[in-house]
Write a protein that holds these residues in place. Structure first.
Motif, PDB file in Angstrom:
ATOM      1  N   PHE A1183       6.805  16.126  14.840  1.00  0.00           N
ATOM      2  CA  PHE A1183       6.026  16.367  16.049  1.00  0.00           C
ATOM      3  C   PHE A1183       6.624  15.622  17.249  1.00  0.00           C
ATOM      4  O   PHE A1183       5.962  15.408  18.232  1.00  0.00           O
ATOM      5  N   GLY A1184       7.833  15.106  17.087  1.00  0.00           N
ATOM      6  CA  GLY A1184       8.454  14.387  18.198  1.00  0.00           C
ATOM      7  C   GLY A1184       9.922  14.764  18.251  1.00  0.00           C
ATOM      8  O   GLY A1184      10.324  15.815  17.775  1.00  0.00           O
ATOM      9  N   ASN A1185      10.721  13.869  18.771  1.00  0.00           N
ATOM     10  CA  ASN A1185      12.146  14.167  18.857  1.00  0.00           C
ATOM     11  C   ASN A1185      12.969  13.316  17.895  1.00  0.00           C
ATOM     12  O   ASN A1185      14.160  13.214  18.020  1.00  0.00           O
ATOM     13  N   GLU A1186      12.275  12.620  16.972  1.00  0.00           N
ATOM     14  CA  GLU A1186      12.994  11.778  16.012  1.00  0.00           C
ATOM     15  C   GLU A1186      12.523  12.145  14.623  1.00  0.00           C
ATOM     16  O   GLU A1186      11.315  12.196  14.365  1.00  0.00           O
ATOM     17  N   GLN A1187      13.461  12.379  13.745  1.00  0.00           N
ATOM     18  CA  GLN A1187      13.066  12.647  12.352  1.00  0.00           C
ATOM     19  C   GLN A1187      13.124  11.348  11.570  1.00  0.00           C
ATOM     20  O   GLN A1187      14.117  10.620  11.614  1.00  0.00           O
ATOM     21  N   ILE A1188      12.034  11.046  10.894  1.00  0.00           N
ATOM     22  CA  ILE A1188      12.039   9.924   9.955  1.00  0.00           C
ATOM     23  C   ILE A1188      12.474  10.496   8.623  1.00  0.00           C
ATOM     24  O   ILE A1188      11.848  11.440   8.114  1.00  0.00           O
ATOM     25  N   ILE A1189      13.530   9.948   8.071  1.00  0.00           N
ATOM     26  CA  ILE A1189      14.034  10.519   6.811  1.00  0.00           C
ATOM     27  C   ILE A1189      13.106  10.040   5.695  1.00  0.00           C
ATOM     28  O   ILE A1189      13.155   8.893   5.259  1.00  0.00           O
ATOM     29  N   SER A1190      12.244  10.943   5.284  1.00  0.00           N
ATOM     30  CA  SER A1190      11.182  10.544   4.342  1.00  0.00           C
ATOM     31  C   SER A1190      11.721  10.303   2.944  1.00  0.00           C
ATOM     32  O   SER A1190      11.064   9.695   2.114  1.00  0.00           O
ATOM     33  N   SER A1191      12.934  10.788   2.657  1.00  0.00           N
ATOM     34  CA  SER A1191      13.457  10.586   1.294  1.00  0.00           C
ATOM     35  C   SER A1191      14.204   9.264   1.178  1.00  0.00           C
ATOM     36  O   SER A1191      14.783   8.968   0.141  1.00  0.00           O
ATOM     37  N   ALA A1192      14.235   8.460   2.273  1.00  0.00           N
ATOM     38  CA  ALA A1192      14.948   7.167   2.240  1.00  0.00           C
ATOM     39  C   ALA A1192      13.936   6.024   2.241  1.00  0.00           C
ATOM     40  O   ALA A1192      12.738   6.233   2.436  1.00  0.00           O
ATOM     41  N   SER A1193      14.451   4.821   2.050  1.00  0.00           N
ATOM     42  CA  SER A1193      13.567   3.634   2.115  1.00  0.00           C
ATOM     43  C   SER A1193      13.187   3.424   3.578  1.00  0.00           C
ATOM     44  O   SER A1193      13.998   3.661   4.464  1.00  0.00           O
ATOM     45  N   PRO A1194      12.009   2.923   3.862  1.00  0.00           N
ATOM     46  CA  PRO A1194      10.975   2.553   2.887  1.00  0.00           C
ATOM     47  C   PRO A1194       9.953   3.650   2.644  1.00  0.00           C
ATOM     48  O   PRO A1194       9.048   3.479   1.841  1.00  0.00           O
ATOM     49  N   CYS A1195      10.104   4.777   3.390  1.00  0.00           N
ATOM     50  CA  CYS A1195       9.059   5.807   3.280  1.00  0.00           C
ATOM     51  C   CYS A1195       8.919   6.289   1.842  1.00  0.00           C
ATOM     52  O   CYS A1195       7.826   6.365   1.292  1.00  0.00           O
ATOM     53  N   ALA A1196      10.067   6.606   1.223  1.00  0.00           N
ATOM     54  CA  ALA A1196      10.013   7.129  -0.141  1.00  0.00           C
ATOM     55  C   ALA A1196       9.507   6.081  -1.124  1.00  0.00           C
ATOM     56  O   ALA A1196       8.817   6.406  -2.087  1.00  0.00           O
ATOM     57  N   ASP A1197       9.863   4.814  -0.868  1.00  0.00           N
ATOM     58  CA  ASP A1197       9.410   3.756  -1.788  1.00  0.00           C
ATOM     59  C   ASP A1197       7.894   3.753  -1.915  1.00  0.00           C
ATOM     60  O   ASP A1197       7.327   3.731  -2.999  1.00  0.00           O
ATOM     61  N   PHE A1198       7.257   3.739  -0.735  1.00  0.00           N
ATOM     62  CA  PHE A1198       5.788   3.651  -0.762  1.00  0.00           C
ATOM     63  C   PHE A1198       5.185   4.930  -1.294  1.00  0.00           C
ATOM     64  O   PHE A1198       4.156   4.902  -1.968  1.00  0.00           O
ATOM     65  N   PHE A1199       5.855   6.085  -1.012  1.00  0.00           N
ATOM     66  CA  PHE A1199       5.351   7.333  -1.566  1.00  0.00           C
ATOM     67  C   PHE A1199       5.389   7.280  -3.094  1.00  0.00           C
ATOM     68  O   PHE A1199       4.428   7.606  -3.767  1.00  0.00           O
ATOM     69  N   TYR A1200       6.554   6.858  -3.639  1.00  0.00           N
ATOM     70  CA  TYR A1200       6.670   6.812  -5.106  1.00  0.00           C
ATOM     71  C   TYR A1200       5.679   5.819  -5.711  1.00  0.00           C
ATOM     72  O   TYR A1200       5.123   6.048  -6.772  1.00  0.00           O
ATOM     73  N   ARG A1201       5.464   4.701  -5.010  1.00  0.00           N
ATOM     74  CA  ARG A1201       4.532   3.711  -5.570  1.00  0.00           C
ATOM     75  C   ARG A1201       3.098   4.245  -5.562  1.00  0.00           C
ATOM     76  O   ARG A1201       2.316   3.934  -6.443  1.00  0.00           O
ATOM     77  N   SER A1202       2.776   5.066  -4.550  1.00  0.00           N
ATOM     78  CA  SER A1202       1.422   5.643  -4.546  1.00  0.00           C
ATOM     79  C   SER A1202       1.281   6.686  -5.655  1.00  0.00           C
ATOM     80  O   SER A1202       0.196   6.962  -6.141  1.00  0.00           O
ATOM     81  N   LEU A1203       2.427   7.284  -6.028  1.00  0.00           N
ATOM     82  CA  LEU A1203       2.401   8.244  -7.140  1.00  0.00           C
ATOM     83  C   LEU A1203       2.330   7.552  -8.494  1.00  0.00           C
ATOM     84  O   LEU A1203       2.142   8.209  -9.504  1.00  0.00           O
ATOM     85  N   SER A1204       2.541   6.235  -8.479  1.00  0.00           N
ATOM     86  CA  SER A1204       2.770   5.544  -9.761  1.00  0.00           C
ATOM     87  C   SER A1204       1.655   5.764 -10.761  1.00  0.00           C
ATOM     88  O   SER A1204       1.899   5.910 -11.949  1.00  0.00           O
ATOM     89  N   SER A1205       0.434   5.832 -10.260  1.00  0.00           N
ATOM     90  CA  SER A1205      -0.675   6.001 -11.210  1.00  0.00           C
ATOM     91  C   SER A1205      -0.549   7.337 -11.925  1.00  0.00           C
ATOM     92  O   SER A1205      -0.879   7.476 -13.097  1.00  0.00           O
ATOM     93  N   GLU A1206      -0.026   8.372 -11.195  1.00  0.00           N
ATOM     94  CA  GLU A1206       0.165   9.677 -11.829  1.00  0.00           C
ATOM     95  C   GLU A1206       1.279   9.596 -12.872  1.00  0.00           C
ATOM     96  O   GLU A1206       1.165  10.116 -13.969  1.00  0.00           O
ATOM     97  N   LEU A1207       2.363   8.930 -12.496  1.00  0.00           N
ATOM     98  CA  LEU A1207       3.513   8.900 -13.397  1.00  0.00           C
ATOM     99  C   LEU A1207       3.210   8.112 -14.663  1.00  0.00           C
ATOM    100  O   LEU A1207       3.815   8.338 -15.693  1.00  0.00           O
TER     101      LEU A1207
END
Length: 1435
Positions: A1183-1207
């Protein structure tokens, strides 16, 4: 009273015996002196007759005398001085102490068990000496001389002349008015002539011839030849002859010393004192000394010059025991009777028998008869005539006195020949020869006469002896007249002011009452005579009164104790320290432990003082210790005095053995079980932005819950390191040992790391205590590296600083009644076994800490040196009792305690030591906010460390970045904006569509079966060298729930060199984060009805995302910008944003809500299959002019950790029962149709104004979508409490839960879609029926074959339903049956027939579906289709 050796029937006759004077020539005295004895002393052991004696009374009745004893003494012409008598009595009492091995009586009274000395030999010695040393008095004749032995030697030139001279001398002493002393019984004194013959040296024939001459001159019954000294003194060593004199002479050893200048208890002899001395016989006792030199002064005569310097209250009052022992030694060194053989002993015994039988008793018998005749003649006269005669005879009587004078003196004084005195003489004579009946009658008669004449001294004497005679009468014809004694005592004490005679009355009467078991009366009598004039007498009488109370039928224990205290006090005043101490100790048994704390304090204080005076220092210390360790109720001033006294005594004790072991000190109290031991160095405090890890410290309170959490974390990391198994020898690391920790094993300490022991002190006193040079006391056994003892077994103590360094606290002040802990350090420099024994310190008080009113005037703060008033060095041991054992049956039935080894650490080899610092670590975050911080790891030891891991229960809170994070540097644009994310600048053209990337969860340390909570710390080269430190980035994400969060980190590390005892070490940190509300995100997913797609397959879904700004501007947040929405899934990805509102910037101010809609499509098949199953596809919609690379740290780290209960959920296991297999498979297939694994990540920025600066915060929220149509939230939902259910009182039948799928699940099997024109024009006037072609698309969403039934018949025929559906009809086949293969799309061509214009709902076909291989299990379920509206118009 205490038990006595003699009964009262033996005591009284022995106390009143016929007195015989002895007058010796110088030569005769010389002969006896060869045996170190005077003549009187020579006879002493043989003065009791061995056989009964008979005599006739005035009525000529035969009277038997048993155990008659006579008292022979040298003539002394001066009465003894009262001061000398007191001195003698003092010495006698101090010389008589309880025997060492004396077995005490154990008296049990109520709940008291008392050890009490049954006998009081000092009292008996006192009483015997008192009665013997009583001076002769004119109002009674009991101790007046009845006869006189005139003794000359056969070796003299003219023995007969010598006898004449001696006879004249005796006559002169008796009848010359110059001599008022000694007293003689009757004018006509019996004279008995004794010729002493020295057998070894003298001429026997000459002696016999002289004896013959004597017999002719004096008659055979008036003289005796006594042969002594049958052997010479130089033959003494040849044979051992018994020494019967020692026991008699020891008792009166003081008398035998000519003058005791260094007397044990000195008596003042100044003028004041003399003026207070009592006149013992009522006469003026000035004596004119007109005697020749051969008459010695009285043995009790005081030596004036030597006494004048001493005072009864002088400082040196305590010499009794020592001086008496010296005297005894002087006596015991001399052998008495060295020239006497046993034959000589028999001769002396025979001499006494002869004298008594042939001379003394006939003389007494004759005198009694004469006196009796006088009495009878008196009775014959009338009373008036007798009175006249009496006046005529007694013309020299003292004139009548006024009543005041009568009360102040002893009344009348009779001349010697007064008739009343003759009655008294007769009574006394009868008493001396045990004729008690006649004696009583005479005393009774005399008593009346004396009372009539108001001669109170005489009357009291008659009353006293009448009472004793009445008691001693054989057959007890009358009861003991105690009131006689009471009257006598009162008269002696109050009227005559003669305490000596009153005391004699009390001693006799108390013995009589005791023999009749009248203990209460005896005690009252004894107490009545205690007075201020004699401390010794009062002490002895009070002690006897105490014994009366304890010997009662119902023992009065407390009265006993109270009177023992009074007796002890008076003994102390009399200088009898040993007896005082003994009394207090006896009383202590009663008061001890009964809550009488003030009484106990007083007794202990006195015992301490007396023991100190007697140099019994250990007892003194023990007594003072008791005062201090009991919870004292004394005032502060008193406690201060006790403490100073204790310190003074203790100092003296310690000076006796300066090199001995430290003594145990009683203060302050140490609660050993609360002792805490801490292993670890002092950590560096926070430094600027650096914040040190909290770890463990002594300032933290013990919390069992958190302790259990740390234990679980450590077990978790150890299990991971050891491939899932916790080693059998594993024990959780304990840095702080206290009463809650497991102290059954020897703790491990590391060499060169300090050991801190926290000792809890408590000051029970109201005065402050100052401990100086306070340190730990220990012993150490050094070992070598292999655990063997170093060289030989050595036990070192505190003076080896090269082994163990000891910290010394120079001053430690504990205020009044304060509890305070001291932290004492040891620095081990060698490996081995350390045993901490206790603490050693100087105990003292502060100078001037007490003000006058007893309130502690302490300095406000503990600064500088306090001035110590006095201090002593000592120790206190730390003895900790282990926990009570309660495991086995034996342990449960007995009381056994396990070991507590917290004070016995084993010092092990060096280990690495980690310190952790957090840099820019926040304390407050928004929920979901991402913040970047740094962690510094420092190795402060001399060993390298490796294997660094961190474990936490909240892994979703932080990350060190994935494997790629360290390799890829942050993009420049991100660093410009200080963003925590990796960003890429994008062009505006590609904004609408998603940018796709992918990442594997394994790269982020998350895989199947891995322990998510245990995170390896990415150290460079995996090793941290000694003295080095490394900083690593650490991203934090605020927890999704608002509030205060405590997050525990446990850092685990190992030494590069493996140690046998310590495998790993840990470091703890507790972070406290306060989160405030930010955004709430809610998302749902539903199937898109449109079937066209890029691939021409109907796999489209719509994702609706609701974002609400719940922040209330507390943290200064102005607004939130939603900068990017990303999806992450293995199968789905966001394709584009379906922007409903044309709102490009997606801003949310406070309490605003925004809605987003996205289209999601299935990932390419090749993306899903060819890659590993852990590969996730990330799609970013910007929604802006900058892409946050969600597959890199730290975005992906926190995403995977929130998934941890599922895994972490386990995979579904295949059923073992074959019949259920198909059912479960079918269930799984149906369920899978309604499942999506799509995860949405909302990335946002928050604009915050703080201190007039604008900050940009950023963060992310995750929504995990599982099921079509079901809402999912980014924040945890509160569970509604379940409603109450009725209790069931029966066992439910074991019904299997229905494995039937729900309606929603079945409806998702088939996706339907109607294709038709939205409007249809038909000329109804031309053709009444309107036919519209409609295509029904059926899509199988599952991966199994599905049987489908399409039913075109309207279900209901009710008018309302017709109105809703409108009246149209499907033409052609009304029911279709078909089978759809896995994910197949099938189209049916249908025709709808209309008869009117209008709006119609075409969504009436009912579609039923069931899995092909399930025949009977599932009924087909109708799919609720969306309305499909068509407009029919007329043209």
């Amino acid at each position: 009273m205490a038990q006595c050796v003699q009964s009262v029937q033996e005591l009284i006759p022995d106390s009143f015996v016929p007195c015989v004077a002895a007058l010796c020539s110088d030569e005769a005295e010389r002969l006896t002196r060869l045996n170190h004895l005077s003549f009187a002393e020579l006879l002493k052991p043989f003065s009791r007759l061995t056989s009964e004696v008979h005599m006739r009374d005035p009525n000529n009745q035969l009277h038997v005398i048993k155990n008659l004893k006579i008292a022979v003494s040298n003539i002394v012409t001066q009465p003894p001085q009262p001061g000398a008598i007191r001195k003698l009595l003092n010495d006698v009492v101090s010389g008589s102490q309880p025997a060492e091995g004396l077995v005490a009586n154990v008296i049990t009274a109520g709940d008291y068990d008392l050890n009490i000395s049954a006998t009081t030999p000092w009292f008996e010695s006192y009483r015997e000496t008192f009665l013997q040393s009583m001076p002769a008095s004119d109002h009674e004749f009991l101790n007046h001389y009845l006869a006189c032995m005139l003794v000359a030697s056969s070796s003299e030139a003219e023995p007969m002349e010598q006898f004449s001279r001696l006879s004249q001398e005796q006559h002169r002493i008796q009848h010359n008015s110059d001599y008022s002393y000694p007293k003689w019984f009757i004018p006509n004194t019996l004279k008995y002539y004794v010729l002493l013959h020295d057998v070894s040296a003298g001429d026997e024939q000459r002696a016999e011839s002289i004896y013959e001459e004597m017999k002719q001159k004096y008659g055979t019954q008036g003289c005796y030849l006594l042969k002594i000294n049958s052997r010479t003194s130089n033959r003494a060593s040849d044979e051992q002859i018994p020494d019967p004199w020692s026991q008699y002479l020891q008792k009166n050893s003081i008398q035998n010393q000519e003058s005791c200048e260094d007397g044990p208890c000195t008596i003042t002899s100044n003028k004041n004192y003399d003026s207070n001395l009592l006149s013992l016989d009522g006469l003026d006792n000035e004596v004119k000394d007109g005697l020749p030199n051969n008459f010695r002064t009285h043995p009790l005569q005081l030596d004036q010059p030597s006494e004048s310097s001493n005072s009864i209250n002088g400082p040196d009052r305590v010499k009794p025991a020592s001086s008496l022992h010296e005297t005894k030694k002087a006596n015991t060194g001399v052998i008495h009777g060295v020239c006497l053989t046993l034959t000589d002993h028999d001769r002396i015994r025979q001499f006494i028998q002869e004298f008594t039988f042939r001379s003394l008793l006939p003389h007494i018998e004759k005198t009694i008869r004469q006196l009796n005749d006088q009495l009878i003649s008196r009775k014959g006269l009338s009373r008036s005539l007798f009175s006249a005669t009496k006046k005529w005879f007694s013309g020299s009587k003292v004139p009548e006195k006024s009543i005041n004078e009568l009360k102040n003196t002893s009344g009348l004084l009779y001349p010697p020949e007064a008739p009343e005195l003759q009655i008294r003489k007769m009574a006394d004579l009868c008493f001396l020869v045990q004729h008690y009946d006649l004696a009583y009658n005479c005393y009774h008669t005399a008593k009346k006469d004396f009372l009539n004449d108001q001669a109170m001294l005489y009357a009291a004497g008659a009353l006293e002896m009448a009472a004793v005679s009445a008691f001693l009468q054989p057959g007890a014809p009358r009861p003991y007249p105690a009131h006689y004694m009471d009257t006598a005592i009162q008269t002696y004490r109050d009227i005559c002011k003669n305490m000596v005679l009153a005391e004699r009355c009390v001693l006799l009467s108390a013995e009589i009452l005791k023999s009749q078991s009248k203990y209460s009366e005896a005690a009252a009598l004894l107490i009545r005579l205690t007075s201020e004039d004699s401390d010794l007498r009062s002490a002895l009488l009070l002690e006897q009164a105490a014994h009366c109370f304890i010997n009662m039928k119902s023992p009065m224990v407390r009265k006993y104790a109270f009177h023992m205290i009074l007796a002890g006090h008076r003994f102390s005043k009399a200088g009898q320290k040993k007896h005082a101490l003994r009394c207090y100790c006896q009383a202590m048994q009663v008061y001890k432990g009964k809550g009488w704390s003030l009484a106990e304090d007083h007794i202990n204080f006195t015992i301490g003082r007396q023991s100190y005076t007697l140099r019994q220092l250990d007892n003194a210390v023990s007594a003072f210790r008791h005062i201090l360790i009991n919870e004292s109720k004394q005032s502060a001033a008193q406690q201060g005095a006790f403490l100073r006294e204790y310190l003074y005594v203790y100092k003296n004790v310690s000076q006796l053995s300066p090199d001995g072991p430290f003594p145990q000190l009683p203060l302050p109290y140490i609660n050993s079980s609360e002792t805490r031991v801490f292993f670890g160095h002092d950590r560096r405090p926070a430094d600027g932005e650096k914040q040190a890890a909290t770890h463990v410290s002594l300032d933290q309170e013990y919390d069992s819950e958190s302790s259990q959490q740390w234990r679980e974390l450590e077990e978790q990391v150890v299990a991971v390191v050891n491939k899932g198994i916790i080693p059998s020898g594993f024990h959780p690391t304990q840095y702080c040992l206290n009463s809650y920790s497991d102290n059954s094993r020897f703790p491990l300490a590391v060499v060169e790391e300090p050991i801190i022991v926290e000792v809890p002190f408590r000051n029970p006193l109201k005065v402050p205590l100052l401990l100086t040079d306070l340190s730990l006391l220990w012993k150490f056994q050094p070992k070598d590296v292999n655990g063997r003892d170093d060289e030989e077994v050595r036990e070192l103590v505190t003076d080896e600083p090269e082994m163990i360094g000891t910290e010394v606290i120079s001053e430690f002040l504990i205020n009044s009644e304060e509890s305070k802990v001291a932290r004492l350090k040891l620095f081990p420099h060698h490996i081995g076994e350390l045993h901490i024994l206790g603490v050693v310190y100087n105990l003292g008080t502060i100078q001037g800490s007490m003000t006058v009113d007893g309130i502690g005037a302490l300095p406000g703060c503990h600064t500088g040196k306090h001035s110590l008033s006095m201090s002593v060095r000592g120790r206190q041991d730390l003895e900790i009792q282990g926990p009570r054992l309660n495991n086995t049956k034996e342990e449960k039935t007995s009381i056994t305690y396990g070991p507590d080894r917290r004070l016995d650490p084993i010092i092990t080899e060096e280990m690495p030591l980690l310190e952790v610092f957090f840099i820019h670590f926040p304390t407050g975050l928004l929920c979901g906010e991402i913040r970047k911080a740094y962690v510094e790891f420092a190795n402060v030891s001399k060993c390298p460390l490796t294997g660094l891991k961190v474990v936490s229960k909240h892994p979703e809170f932080f990350t060190f970045g994935g494997n790629t994070a360290v390799l890829t540097p942050l993009s420049p644009s991100a660093s410009e904006n200080c963003s925590a994310y990796k960003t890429v600048v994008t062009d505006s053209a590609s904004v609408c569509t998603a940018l796709v990337s992918s990442a594997s969860s394994i790269d982020f340390g998350i895989g199947i079966g891995s322990q998510l909570e245990v995170i390896p710390v990415p150290l460079p080269d995996t090793v941290l060298l000694p003295g080095t430190s490394v900083q690593l980035p650490m991203w934090l994400r605020g927890p999704d729930e608002e509030g205060v969060h405590e997050i525990n980190f446990l850092f685990y590390y190992e030494s590069v060199k493996k140690q046998p005892k310590i495998q790993h070490r840990i470091l703890r940190h507790t972070a406290v984060i306060c989160t405030s509300r930010s955004l709430n995100v809610k998302a749902t997913v539903c199937r898109s009805n449109s079937l066209e797609g890029e691939e021409g397959r109907g796999d489209n879904m719509l994702v609706f995302v609701d974002v609400e700004n719940t922040n209330t501007s507390e943290a200064g947040v102005k607004e939130f910008h939603i900068v990017q929405v990303s999806s992450s899934s293995k199968h789905w990805k966001l394709q584009k944003s379906v922007d409903l509102s044309e709102n490009k910037d997606a801003r949310l101010a406070s309490r605003e809500k925004g809605k987003f809609c996205f289209k999601a499509i299935r990932c390419n098949e090749r993306e899903g299959t060819t890659q590993s199953s852990e590969k996730y596809t990330f799609a970013d919609i910007i929604f802006g002019n900058e892409q946050i690379i969600s597959s890199a740290s730290p975005c992906a780290d926190f995403f995977y950790r929130s998934l941890s209960s599922e895994l972490k959920r386990p995979r579904t296991q295949l059923s073992l029962h074959p019949e259920k297999h198909s059912v479960e498979d079918a269930m799984r297939l149906i369920r899978k149709c309604s499942e999506v694994d799509l995860n949405i990540v909302i990335l946002w920025k928050a604009y915050v104004v703080e201190d007039s600066k604008q900050l940009i915060l950023e963060g992310q929220h995750h929504v995990i979508l599982h099921t079509i149509g079901k809402e999912a939230f980014s924040y945890p939902q509160k569970q509604e409490p379940p409603e109450m259910e009725l209790l069931k009182f029966f066992r439910p039948e074991n019904t299997t839960t229905s494995s039937r799928p729900s309606v929603e699940q079945l409806s998702n099997l088939i996706k339907t879609s109607l294709h038709y024109p939205e409007t249809f024009n038909h000329p109804f006037h031309q053709k009444s029926l309107c036919l519209v072609p409609v295509t029904l698309l059926l899509s199988n969403c599952s991966k199994a074959d599905v049987d489908v039934i399409v039913d075109l018949r309207h279900k209901t025929t009710s008018p309302e339903a017709l109105e809703i559906h409108g009246s149209f009809t499907w033409l052609g086949q009304t029911q279709y049956k078909l089978q759809l293969k896995s994910q197949e799309i099938h189209s049916l061509q249908l025709k709808a027939c209309f008869v009117h214009t209008g709006v119609y709902n075409l969504g009436t076909p009912r579609v039923f579906a069931k899995l092909s291989d399930q025949v009977t299990v599932f009924e087909a379920s109708q799919q609720n289709s969306m309305p499909a509206l068509i407009i029919i118009t007329d043209v």
